[in-house]
Motif scaffolding. Structure first.
Motif, PDB file in Angstrom:
ATOM      1  N   CYS A 169       8.732  -5.200   6.455  1.00 23.72           N
ATOM      2  CA  CYS A 169       8.645  -3.626   6.824  1.00 23.72           C
ATOM      3  C   CYS A 169       7.337  -3.838   7.357  1.00 23.72           C
ATOM      4  O   CYS A 169       5.612  -4.533   6.511  1.00 23.72           O
ATOM      5  CB  CYS A 169       8.709  -2.814   5.374  1.00 23.72           C
ATOM      6  N   CYS A 171      13.828   0.513   4.250  1.00 26.36           N
ATOM      7  CA  CYS A 171      12.439  -0.815   3.748  1.00 26.36           C
ATOM      8  C   CYS A 171      13.614  -0.186   2.069  1.00 26.36           C
ATOM      9  O   CYS A 171      12.950   0.730   1.146  1.00 26.36           O
ATOM     10  CB  CYS A 171      11.231  -0.668   3.636  1.00 26.36           C
ATOM     11  N   CYS A 182       9.854   0.441  -0.119  1.00 30.07           N
ATOM     12  CA  CYS A 182       8.330   1.950   0.582  1.00 30.07           C
ATOM     13  C   CYS A 182       9.782   3.091   1.141  1.00 30.07           C
ATOM     14  O   CYS A 182       8.817   3.841   0.909  1.00 30.07           O
ATOM     15  CB  CYS A 182       6.865   1.723   1.099  1.00 30.07           C
ATOM     16  N   CYS A 194       4.932  -1.748   4.532  1.00 33.24           N
ATOM     17  CA  CYS A 194       4.000  -2.470   2.961  1.00 33.24           C
ATOM     18  C   CYS A 194       4.400  -3.758   3.122  1.00 33.24           C
ATOM     19  O   CYS A 194       3.930  -4.365   2.033  1.00 33.24           O
ATOM     20  CB  CYS A 194       5.314  -1.611   1.888  1.00 33.24           C
TER      21      CYS A 194
HETATM   22 ZN   LIG Z   1       8.523  -0.990   2.970  1.00 29.74          ZN
END
Ligand SMILES: [Zn+2]
Length: 247
Positions: free
Chosen positions: A24, A6, A9, A27
């Motif tokens: 994702c 990602c 994050c 997040c």
């Molecule tokens: Zn993420």
């Protein structure tokens, strides 16, 4: 299944190889997948509401190259609030950063090849982003072909949902469309009802020929030529006035 990190994050996100977009699961960031890698989704907020945009359209329609009274006679048949997807490319071109914007959705609408993305207003597009009721146009153009054509080397790329207002209108039984950028108020138009310049050209041409003949006449009989010239000026003035009012 394949996986990527990602971009926000750093979590590992799995996706099918056919997927272009993935969310994702940690997040909730939306990530798009391309042969060139993954990037962020952004969106720009709408800076103009429907009333603003109809006002922008009327002012545009009142412009000097538009058909007489288009601002009053154009019948707006629909006003649509849309998010149109574009790719934003940041490139290093000979040591200087250049930004390029290209459509990520196929469209025949005018202007969407020349949108300007104001960098400071970009918001991360995730579940929390308020689309303000706008229709979301799906990206259906790959990023890779653009990457191979653009100058310099890639620094960053992103997909940006660009806010637009699409206005359909009818004038003399014919349908037209304009696109208004909801960030800048810039109006994009393809074909529009224009003012005929042919009538002006005819008036100017006839006036020019008359002056030429009167000029030659003035060598022999200046008084007669003077009277005719005055009459020509009056005739050209009246004709131009008529054209401006009626055509
Ligand atoms: Zn993420």
């Amino acid at each position: 299944m394949a996986s990527l990190k990602c971009t926000k994050c750093g979590a590992s996100v799995e996706f099918d190889t056919g997927d272009k977009f993935v969310k994702c699961s940690y997040c909730s960031s939306q990530i798009f997948i391309d042969r060139s890698g993954a990037g962020f989704y952004y969106a720009l907020p709408f800076a103009m509401n429907e009333n603003d945009v109809v006002g922008v359209f009327r002012r545009w329609a009142g412009g000097s190259t538009r058909a007489k009274d288009l601002d009053k006679l154009a019948q707006i048949s629909s006003v649509k609030k849309q998010y149109f997807p574009v790719y934003l490319f940041k490139r290093d071109v000979n040591g200087a950063e250049q930004v390029f914007v290209e459509p990520a959705g196929s469209t025949t609408l005018p202007g969407l090849h020349s949108l300007k993305v104001p960098g400071g207003d970009l918001k991360v597009f995730d579940d929390k982003f308020d689309t303000a009721g706008a229709e979301m146009i799906k990206p259906d153009i790959e990023m890779a072909p653009y990457l191979s054509k653009l100058p310099g080397t890639a620094k960053e790329q992103a997909l940006v949902y660009f806010p637009i207002w699409k206005i359909d209108y009818v004038f003399e039984q014919k349908a037209y469309v304009v696109v208004v950028s909801a960030t800048s108020g810039e109006v994009f138009s393809g074909e529009f009802p224009g003012r005929s310049s042919g009538a002006y050209m005819a008036v100017a041409g006839i006036g020019f020929v008359a002056f030429l003949v009167e000029g030659l006449l003035a060598i022999g009989s200046p008084v007669v030529a003077g009277v005719l010239m005055a009459a020509t000026i009056a005739a050209v003035f009246i004709a131009a006035n008529y054209v401006a009012r009626r055509m």
